[in-house]
Design an enzyme around this catalytic site. Structure first.
Site, PDB file in Angstrom:
ATOM      1  CB  CYS A 114      -1.362   7.562   1.283  1.00  0.00           C
ATOM      2  SG  CYS A 114      -2.806   6.732   1.964  1.00  0.00           S
TER       3      CYS A 114
ATOM      4  CD  GLU B 130      -3.127  -0.862   0.400  1.00  0.00           C
ATOM      5  OE1 GLU B 130      -3.384   0.314   0.081  1.00  0.00           O
ATOM      6  OE2 GLU B 130      -3.813  -1.819   0.016  1.00  0.00           O
TER       7      GLU B 130
HETATM    8  P1  NAD Z   1       8.178   4.652   5.064  1.00  0.00           P
HETATM    9  O1  NAD Z   1       8.184   3.827   3.829  1.00  0.00           O
HETATM   10  O2  NAD Z   1       9.333   5.528   5.328  1.00  0.00           O
HETATM   11  O3  NAD Z   1       8.042   3.704   6.358  1.00  0.00           O
HETATM   12  C1  NAD Z   1       7.085   2.686   6.459  1.00  0.00           C
HETATM   13  C2  NAD Z   1       7.630   1.570   7.340  1.00  0.00           C
HETATM   14  O4  NAD Z   1       8.799   1.050   6.749  1.00  0.00           O
HETATM   15  C3  NAD Z   1       7.997   2.021   8.756  1.00  0.00           C
HETATM   16  O5  NAD Z   1       7.483   1.063   9.667  1.00  0.00           O
HETATM   17  C4  NAD Z   1       9.513   2.046   8.749  1.00  0.00           C
HETATM   18  O6  NAD Z   1      10.057   1.630   9.963  1.00  0.00           O
HETATM   19  C5  NAD Z   1       9.875   1.063   7.666  1.00  0.00           C
HETATM   20  N1  NAD Z   1      11.086   1.468   6.938  1.00  0.00           N
HETATM   21  C6  NAD Z   1      11.503   2.737   6.653  1.00  0.00           C
HETATM   22  N2  NAD Z   1      12.645   2.721   5.955  1.00  0.00           N
HETATM   23  C7  NAD Z   1      12.975   1.414   5.782  1.00  0.00           C
HETATM   24  C8  NAD Z   1      14.061   0.739   5.142  1.00  0.00           C
HETATM   25  N3  NAD Z   1      15.050   1.412   4.542  1.00  0.00           N
HETATM   26  N4  NAD Z   1      14.064  -0.609   5.161  1.00  0.00           N
HETATM   27  C9  NAD Z   1      13.086  -1.305   5.769  1.00  0.00           C
HETATM   28  N5  NAD Z   1      12.052  -0.706   6.416  1.00  0.00           N
HETATM   29  C10 NAD Z   1      11.984   0.611   6.414  1.00  0.00           C
HETATM   30  O7  NAD Z   1       6.803   5.447   5.030  1.00  0.00           O
HETATM   31  P2  NAD Z   1       6.282   6.525   6.055  1.00  0.00           P
HETATM   32  O8  NAD Z   1       7.135   7.748   5.960  1.00  0.00           O
HETATM   33  O9  NAD Z   1       6.084   5.914   7.394  1.00  0.00           O
HETATM   34  O10 NAD Z   1       4.827   6.839   5.454  1.00  0.00           O
HETATM   35  C11 NAD Z   1       4.623   7.734   4.421  1.00  0.00           C
HETATM   36  C12 NAD Z   1       4.442   7.045   3.088  1.00  0.00           C
HETATM   37  O11 NAD Z   1       3.486   6.019   3.198  1.00  0.00           O
HETATM   38  C13 NAD Z   1       3.896   7.981   2.016  1.00  0.00           C
HETATM   39  O12 NAD Z   1       4.566   7.733   0.793  1.00  0.00           O
HETATM   40  C14 NAD Z   1       2.430   7.595   1.897  1.00  0.00           C
HETATM   41  O13 NAD Z   1       1.845   7.858   0.638  1.00  0.00           O
HETATM   42  C15 NAD Z   1       2.489   6.133   2.187  1.00  0.00           C
HETATM   43  N6  NAD Z   1       1.225   5.661   2.727  1.00  0.00           N
HETATM   44  C16 NAD Z   1       0.446   4.847   1.958  1.00  0.00           C
HETATM   45  C17 NAD Z   1      -0.781   4.436   2.454  1.00  0.00           C
HETATM   46  C18 NAD Z   1      -1.693   3.532   1.657  1.00  0.00           C
HETATM   47  O14 NAD Z   1      -2.624   3.005   2.240  1.00  0.00           O
HETATM   48  N7  NAD Z   1      -1.450   3.343   0.373  1.00  0.00           N
HETATM   49  C19 NAD Z   1      -1.190   4.843   3.715  1.00  0.00           C
HETATM   50  C20 NAD Z   1      -0.360   5.646   4.457  1.00  0.00           C
HETATM   51  C21 NAD Z   1       0.851   6.060   3.964  1.00  0.00           C
END
Ligand code: NAD
Length: 443
Positions: free
Chosen positions: A228, A194
């Site tokens: 998002c 997602e």
């Molecule tokens: P992110 O991808 O930075 O982090 C998400 C998760 O991944 C966190 O739990 C984090 O600990 C982990 N993570 C971060 N970097 C990582 C790495 N290098 N390796 C492994 N794991 C890692 O996202 P965010 O900043 O928490 O959220 C914002 C993003 O999420 C935006 O792009 C938004 O559009 C998207 N989002 C999508 C939805 C949806 O339902 N489609 C909903 C909410 C947010």
């Protein structure tokens, strides 16, 4: 405890979870405020009430969803009875983001438990107060061998990703989505991603402009734009652009006052890194409204930008903050040239009273989901799938689809032994004609 096969056990556990989330509602609301000043209203509407409703819906329907379904048999196998068995995948990993840190951790969890899986939830490290309550709710409700919460940042997530899972459900950025996709390739682990994208919001000259401005301001500045499915940028017909900008400015003031920094309803940017990223986007741009920021508590005002270049920082990637670029269009070719620059978005919104035009837009562009004459609200209907396409995601969930996401549908044909038509067995000599006739008759 047999969560794999005992539907009643799963149901009782979900009832226990319902009691726990209701008992902790005030704590969650407070934690969300402490993490990034989310108002109680937004906390209830977009997080806690949503989870209660998803739990009630799942508890009510779990028996129906989990039982095997008998389907019409194929005459080719006559006589038989044919079933679809609902098998849990097994060990599931759920990785959640920070922007709706409670709802996006618990919503997939509810479905994964309903479907009979063993689950590990990894909430976001950027919302430590909320993640702590999520961990508390999970440890109070579930046996550790059934559901476990693992708190931690990138390193912990990478350690989790290095293990073998039967399903991974990831919500977050496109960049980390790709890391997850690479990690699951090794074991061909099925995955839901997602993700996000640059969501266009089109306003044509026939739209109800006042209502459009109200609905756009709400959907964009909810959660301070850290949603998002928020509109990322506006594409406004140049016939109405200047009137529409005035309406948007007025709606911002109506919603958050002359100084949104003092509004109890306007959240903060999650951390300095994101605050820096967003404030950088304002440099050199023509600001129509807002633009004020305060590093003390990562405040950034609801901000309107006039016609940023498509090569600017703000038009490069998903904004994910309270900045709304206003671009104008003359004709449909302009729309194509802008929207098609980007990967398939998670959402698209169109405000128009010209039904054929709205329908054409919906059909011409590929995107996860969206609305005609509103923003964001498609998220709230459990009967609609929620998920992206292309770079905005793989898979979809909500309502019954969430249960299906965490379920392998196993096909079983139970043959009777009282009749065995010999046509299919070798030697085949002299049988082809009658087989062709049979297929023709069945089709
Ligand atoms: P992110 O991808 O930075 O982090 C998400 C998760 O991944 C966190 O739990 C984090 O600990 C982990 N993570 C971060 N970097 C990582 C790495 N290098 N390796 C492994 N794991 C890692 O996202 P965010 O900043 O928490 O959220 C914002 C993003 O999420 C935006 O792009 C938004 O559009 C998207 N989002 C999508 C939805 C949806 O339902 N489609 C909903 C909410 C947010």
């Amino acid at each position: 405890m047999n969560f794999k096969t005992d539907i009643n056990f799963r149901k009782q556990t979900l009832v226990k979870l319902l009691i726990s989330v209701q008992n902790h509602e005030e704590e969650i609301i407070k934690a969300l405020y402490n993490d990034f000043k989310k108002s109680a209203f937004e906390a209830v509407v977009s997080e806690t009430a949503y989870i209660v409703s998803e739990l009630n819906h799942t508890i009510k329907n779990i028996n129906k969803w989990a039982k095997p379904n008998m389907v019409l048999p194929s005459l080719l196998n006559f006589p038989s009875t044919d079933y679809i068995y609902k098998e849990p995948y097994g060990k599931v990993l759920i990785i959640a983001p920070w922007n709706y840190p409670y709802q996006l951790a618990l919503c997939p969890l509810i479905a994964a438990v309903a479907a009979g899986n063993q689950v590990v939830v990894k909430p976001s490290e950027l919302t430590p107060n909320t993640s702590r309550i999520v961990a508390k709710i999970i440890s109070e409700t579930f046996d550790e061998n059934h559901v476990k919460c693992v708190e931690g940042g990138v390193e912990i997530t990478q350690e989790l990703l290095a293990q073998r899972w039967d399903y991974i459900f990831f919500t977050g950025s496109v960049a980390v989505g790709k890391i997850v996709a690479k990690a699951v390739a090794e074991n061909l682990t099925p995955v839901t991603l997602e993700l996000g994208g640059k969501n266009p919001c089109i306003i044509d000259a026939t739209a109800n402009l006042k209502l459009a401005a109200k609905r756009i301001v709400w959907g964009k500045f909810l959660n301070a734009g850290q949603t998002c499915i928020a509109p990322d940028y506006l594409l406004v017909s140049n016939k109405i652009k200047s009137d529409f900008i005035e309406l948007i400015k007025k709606e911002i003031i109506d919603a958050y006052g002359e100084n949104p920094e003092t509004s109890p309803d306007f959240p903060r940017i999650i951390n300095q890194e994101n605050w820096n990223r967003l404030t950088e986007m304002l440099k050199g741009e023509s600001i129509l409204a807002g633009g004020k920021s305060n590093i003390q508590d990562y405040y950034l005002a609801p901000t309107l930008l006039d016609e940023p270049s498509l090569d600017s920082l703000v038009m490069k990637d998903e904004i994910f903050g309270p900045i709304l670029p206003v671009l104008s269009f003359e004709n449909e070719a302009d729309l194509v040239s802008i929207i098609s620059r980007y990967e398939k978005p998670l959402s698209l919104y169109i405000f128009s009273n010209d039904n054929p035009f709205a329908k054409k837009i919906i059909q011409n562009y590929s995107f996860g989901g969206g609305c005609i004459n509103d923003t964001v609200v498609y998220f709230s209907n459990k009967r609609l799938p929620f998920g992206g396409v292309g770079h905005s995601g793989i898979g979809a969930y909500h309502g019954k689809l969430s249960f299906s996401t965490f379920t392998h549908y196993k096909a079983i044909v139970k043959r009777a032994n009282w009749l065995d038509i010999p046509t299919r067995y070798a030697p085949y000599k002299g049988k082809l004609k009658s087989v062709k006739k049979l297929f023709k008759w069945l089709s």
